[in-house]
Design a protein around this motif. Structure first.
Motif, PDB file in Angstrom:
ATOM      1  N   GLY A 260      36.896  42.683  51.017  1.00 14.56           N
ATOM      2  CA  GLY A 260      38.118  43.364  51.447  1.00 14.56           C
ATOM      3  C   GLY A 260      39.356  42.522  51.256  1.00 14.56           C
ATOM      4  O   GLY A 260      40.438  43.036  50.958  1.00 14.56           O
ATOM      5  N   TYR A 261      39.215  41.187  51.363  1.00 14.60           N
ATOM      6  CA  TYR A 261      40.348  40.295  51.152  1.00 14.60           C
ATOM      7  C   TYR A 261      40.734  40.238  49.675  1.00 14.60           C
ATOM      8  O   TYR A 261      41.903  40.091  49.327  1.00 14.60           O
ATOM      9  N   ASN A 262      39.718  40.346  48.798  1.00 14.21           N
ATOM     10  CA  ASN A 262      40.028  40.420  47.369  1.00 14.21           C
ATOM     11  C   ASN A 262      40.946  41.599  47.087  1.00 14.21           C
ATOM     12  O   ASN A 262      41.904  41.500  46.308  1.00 14.21           O
ATOM     13  N   LEU A 263      40.619  42.735  47.698  1.00 13.31           N
ATOM     14  CA  LEU A 263      41.394  43.950  47.443  1.00 13.31           C
ATOM     15  C   LEU A 263      42.818  43.804  47.966  1.00 13.31           C
ATOM     16  O   LEU A 263      43.769  44.296  47.348  1.00 13.31           O
ATOM     17  N   LEU A 264      42.981  43.120  49.082  1.00 14.46           N
ATOM     18  CA  LEU A 264      44.328  42.843  49.576  1.00 14.46           C
ATOM     19  C   LEU A 264      45.072  41.911  48.624  1.00 14.46           C
ATOM     20  O   LEU A 264      46.266  42.093  48.368  1.00 14.46           O
ATOM     21  N   ALA A 265      44.368  40.916  48.086  1.00 12.72           N
ATOM     22  CA  ALA A 265      45.012  40.004  47.134  1.00 12.72           C
ATOM     23  C   ALA A 265      45.488  40.742  45.901  1.00 12.72           C
ATOM     24  O   ALA A 265      46.535  40.429  45.329  1.00 12.72           O
ATOM     25  N   LEU A 266      44.720  41.755  45.483  1.00 15.56           N
ATOM     26  CA  LEU A 266      45.125  42.517  44.308  1.00 15.56           C
ATOM     27  C   LEU A 266      46.397  43.320  44.568  1.00 15.56           C
ATOM     28  O   LEU A 266      47.132  43.628  43.628  1.00 15.56           O
ATOM     29  N   SER A 267      46.679  43.624  45.827  1.00 15.02           N
ATOM     30  CA  SER A 267      47.954  44.294  46.119  1.00 15.02           C
ATOM     31  C   SER A 267      49.124  43.369  45.828  1.00 15.02           C
ATOM     32  O   SER A 267      50.192  43.818  45.406  1.00 15.02           O
ATOM     33  N   LEU A 268      48.943  42.061  46.042  1.00 15.43           N
ATOM     34  CA  LEU A 268      49.989  41.099  45.683  1.00 15.43           C
ATOM     35  C   LEU A 268      50.131  41.011  44.171  1.00 15.43           C
ATOM     36  O   LEU A 268      51.248  40.909  43.654  1.00 15.43           O
ATOM     37  N   VAL A 269      49.007  41.065  43.458  1.00 13.72           N
ATOM     38  CA  VAL A 269      49.065  41.083  41.996  1.00 13.72           C
ATOM     39  C   VAL A 269      49.857  42.300  41.520  1.00 13.72           C
ATOM     40  O   VAL A 269      50.741  42.196  40.662  1.00 13.72           O
ATOM     41  N   GLN A 270      49.562  43.469  42.079  1.00 12.11           N
ATOM     42  CA  GLN A 270      50.282  44.685  41.684  1.00 12.11           C
ATOM     43  C   GLN A 270      51.768  44.567  42.000  1.00 12.11           C
ATOM     44  O   GLN A 270      52.609  45.029  41.231  1.00 12.11           O
ATOM     45  N   ARG A 271      52.071  43.945  43.138  1.00 13.95           N
ATOM     46  CA  ARG A 271      53.474  43.824  43.547  1.00 13.95           C
ATOM     47  C   ARG A 271      54.254  42.882  42.634  1.00 13.95           C
ATOM     48  O   ARG A 271      55.444  43.087  42.390  1.00 13.95           O
ATOM     49  N   THR A 272      53.590  41.851  42.107  1.00 13.97           N
ATOM     50  CA  THR A 272      54.295  40.837  41.335  1.00 13.97           C
ATOM     51  C   THR A 272      54.139  40.997  39.827  1.00 13.97           C
ATOM     52  O   THR A 272      54.838  40.334  39.064  1.00 13.97           O
ATOM     53  N   ASN A 273      53.218  41.859  39.385  1.00 15.93           N
ATOM     54  CA  ASN A 273      52.988  42.057  37.951  1.00 15.93           C
ATOM     55  C   ASN A 273      52.946  43.556  37.659  1.00 15.93           C
ATOM     56  O   ASN A 273      51.924  44.213  37.863  1.00 15.93           O
ATOM     57  N   ARG A 274      54.041  44.083  37.166  1.00 15.55           N
ATOM     58  CA  ARG A 274      54.140  45.529  36.931  1.00 15.55           C
ATOM     59  C   ARG A 274      53.198  46.005  35.831  1.00 15.55           C
ATOM     60  O   ARG A 274      52.901  47.190  35.739  1.00 15.55           O
ATOM     61  N   ASP A 275      52.726  45.099  34.996  1.00 23.04           N
ATOM     62  CA  ASP A 275      51.836  45.491  33.909  1.00 23.04           C
ATOM     63  C   ASP A 275      50.370  45.552  34.341  1.00 23.04           C
ATOM     64  O   ASP A 275      49.520  46.042  33.592  1.00 23.04           O
ATOM     65  N   PHE A 276      50.069  45.023  35.520  1.00 19.01           N
ATOM     66  CA  PHE A 276      48.688  45.016  35.992  1.00 19.01           C
ATOM     67  C   PHE A 276      48.262  46.423  36.387  1.00 19.01           C
ATOM     68  O   PHE A 276      48.956  47.125  37.119  1.00 19.01           O
ATOM     69  N   LYS A 277      47.107  46.858  35.914  1.00 15.57           N
ATOM     70  CA  LYS A 277      46.555  48.173  36.248  1.00 15.57           C
ATOM     71  C   LYS A 277      45.230  47.971  36.958  1.00 15.57           C
ATOM     72  O   LYS A 277      44.258  47.454  36.389  1.00 15.57           O
ATOM     73  N   LEU A 278      45.157  48.402  38.195  1.00 12.32           N
ATOM     74  CA  LEU A 278      43.975  48.211  39.017  1.00 12.32           C
ATOM     75  C   LEU A 278      42.735  48.817  38.367  1.00 12.32           C
ATOM     76  O   LEU A 278      41.643  48.231  38.409  1.00 12.32           O
ATOM     77  N   ALA A 279      42.910  49.966  37.720  1.00 10.32           N
ATOM     78  CA  ALA A 279      41.775  50.670  37.120  1.00 10.32           C
ATOM     79  C   ALA A 279      41.155  49.904  35.960  1.00 10.32           C
ATOM     80  O   ALA A 279      40.013  50.180  35.574  1.00 10.32           O
ATOM     81  N   ASP A 280      41.869  48.936  35.409  1.00  7.49           N
ATOM     82  CA  ASP A 280      41.306  48.128  34.327  1.00  7.49           C
ATOM     83  C   ASP A 280      40.259  47.142  34.842  1.00  7.49           C
ATOM     84  O   ASP A 280      39.468  46.612  34.050  1.00  7.49           O
ATOM     85  N   TYR A 281      40.249  46.907  36.153  1.00 10.24           N
ATOM     86  CA  TYR A 281      39.396  45.864  36.707  1.00 10.24           C
ATOM     87  C   TYR A 281      38.414  46.380  37.759  1.00 10.24           C
ATOM     88  O   TYR A 281      37.277  45.904  37.828  1.00 10.24           O
TER      89      TYR A 281
END
Length: 415
Positions: A260-281
């Motif tokens: 669950g913490y990984n998923l929260l960390a990915l929210s920071l990735v999404q917030r700081t990298n507009r090119d990141f697509k969650l569905a790719d990972y």
């Protein structure tokens, strides 16, 4: 490079336990249509959490109102919700509103005001509905704050940037946490509340990192804030040395409640990298859980991870290691020579921020010249170390406020 990717993967599985959400019924929150990446987790709580007037400077009190019974803390004579101005610690020098609370003890304040403690909370999630000023606190934190209130300390506590107010909470990013904490201290001390002009920081897990970061950023960002000490239990430290030693402790094919913490960390990735697509990972089957962090508090996301028996290999169709590396770079401390004496309490049975991780922080902070009081509790885990350390932290805090010399034990560490 191969080792560094393993370090990153392991770090993503250690992303910090802390506060959970309360079980009582909450007021309904109305979803806002967010621009992509910028406002994950946003929802309407009440008019209090918004402020439409342009803000000129950080550290100013904007609004205050009483908390309701569920949001209040036992042991407090006054329970006050606050909205104040702070600097965006993630993207720019913009000034934005942040929410928090102030708890004042029962009785008459001493000359100079109640000694002020700044509580920095652990993981609750990124959804606005999880903000402690709105959602309340888990019982252990309520009990812990009651302990300090009954000992005559006022408690101020930020929700942190973007948690309750507009914008995505930048989970575990230490500079936004530090700015939010320093500015709520400024706002309270400059607004006529009966509190001291000195403050001690104290926090657990994510909040332990926030307390350390607040002390480290204070001299440059808020030299007017008179911090005299810090208490951190379950402190995180994303160093290569700590993580390499723990690499094999979380195999990718084993059910891992901490995903669950990984998923929260990915929210920071999404917030700081507009090119990141969650569905790719993230795998298609797990995507609903990954997306649920936008409107669900951490306790419930963690429960779904456990119920679905998720492993790292089931969650990710490809590991987002390079993106997480960028996110982890925002989770460190600007310096390890801390300007104030710092108590670090470690539970030997801590699986969330394991002792080796905390030992690496303590050793490097000592090497940098910090005054560290490091205590290891052989029978305590990540949560139990909070109440279990008060017999040591209370005299430490009293000494810090009194201006007594506090002796470091860097020459005789318990690790």
């Amino acid at each position: 490079m191969k080792n560094s990717m393993k370090i990153i993967a392991l770090a993503s599985s250690l992303l910090l336990a802390g506060c959970s959400t309360m079980a009582e019924t909450r007021p309904a929150a109305t979803a806002i249509s967010p621009p992509p990446n910028m406002t994950l987790g946003d929802s309407y709580l009440s008019d209090f959490y918004s402020y439409e007037v342009a803000l000129a400077a950080p550290g100013a009190l904007l609004k205050k109102e009483p908390l309701n019974a569920q949001q209040s803390n036992p042991g407090a004579a006054k329970n006050i919700r606050l909205l104040y101005s702070s600097t965006d610690g993630l993207d720019s020098e913009a000034v934005l509103p942040v929410s928090g609370v102030l708890f004042l003890p029962e009785g008459t304040a001493p000359a100079g005001g109640w000694p002020l403690m700044a509580w920095t909370h652990g993981t609750v999630g990124i959804a606005d509905i999880c903000a402690p000023s709105w959602n309340g606190r888990q019982q252990q934190d309520r009990d812990h704050l009651e302990f300090w209130l009954k000992n005559g300390y006022a408690v101020v506590a930020s929700d942190y940037q973007g948690l309750g107010t507009a914008g995505t909470h930048p989970y575990l990013a230490t500079r936004p946490e530090a700015y939010s904490n320093l500015d709520i201290i400024r706002a309270v001390q400059s607004s006529g509340f009966p509190v001291s002009n000195k403050v001690v920081l104290f926090g657990q897990s994510q909040g332990a990192g926030a307390a350390i970061a607040t002390a480290a950023y204070a001299a440059d960002y808020a030299p007017d804030v008179n911090i005299v000490g810090a208490v951190a239990t379950g402190v995180p430290f994303f160093s290569p040395e700590a993580l390499i030693a723990l690499q094999e402790s979380r195999p990718r094919d084993r059910v891992d409640p901490m995903l669950g913490y990984n998923l929260l960390a990915l929210s920071l990735v999404q917030r700081t990298n507009r090119d990141f697509k969650l569905a790719d990972y993230v795998s298609d089957k797990v995507m609903p859980i990954a997306q649920s962090v936008q409107n669900t508090c951490h306790k419930d996301v963690k429960a779904r991870v456990v119920a679905e028996k998720l492993t790292h290999n089931r969650v990710f169709k490809q590991a987002p290691d390079e993106h997480l590396f960028t996110a982890f770079s925002k989770m460190g401390y600007p310096k390890l020579k801390l300007p104030v004496p710092t108590f670090v309490g470690t539970g030997a049975k801590d699986k969330d921020t394991p002792p080796r991780m905390q030992a690496a922080f303590v050793k490097q902070a000592c090497k940098a010249g910090s005054v560290i009081v490091s205590t290891l509790y052989p029978t305590l885990d990540h949560r139990a170390v909070v109440p279990g350390s008060t017999g040591d932290t209370l005299p430490f805090v009293k000494a810090a406020f009194a201006g007594d010399d506090i002796e470091s034990n860097c020459g005789n560490l318990p690790f």
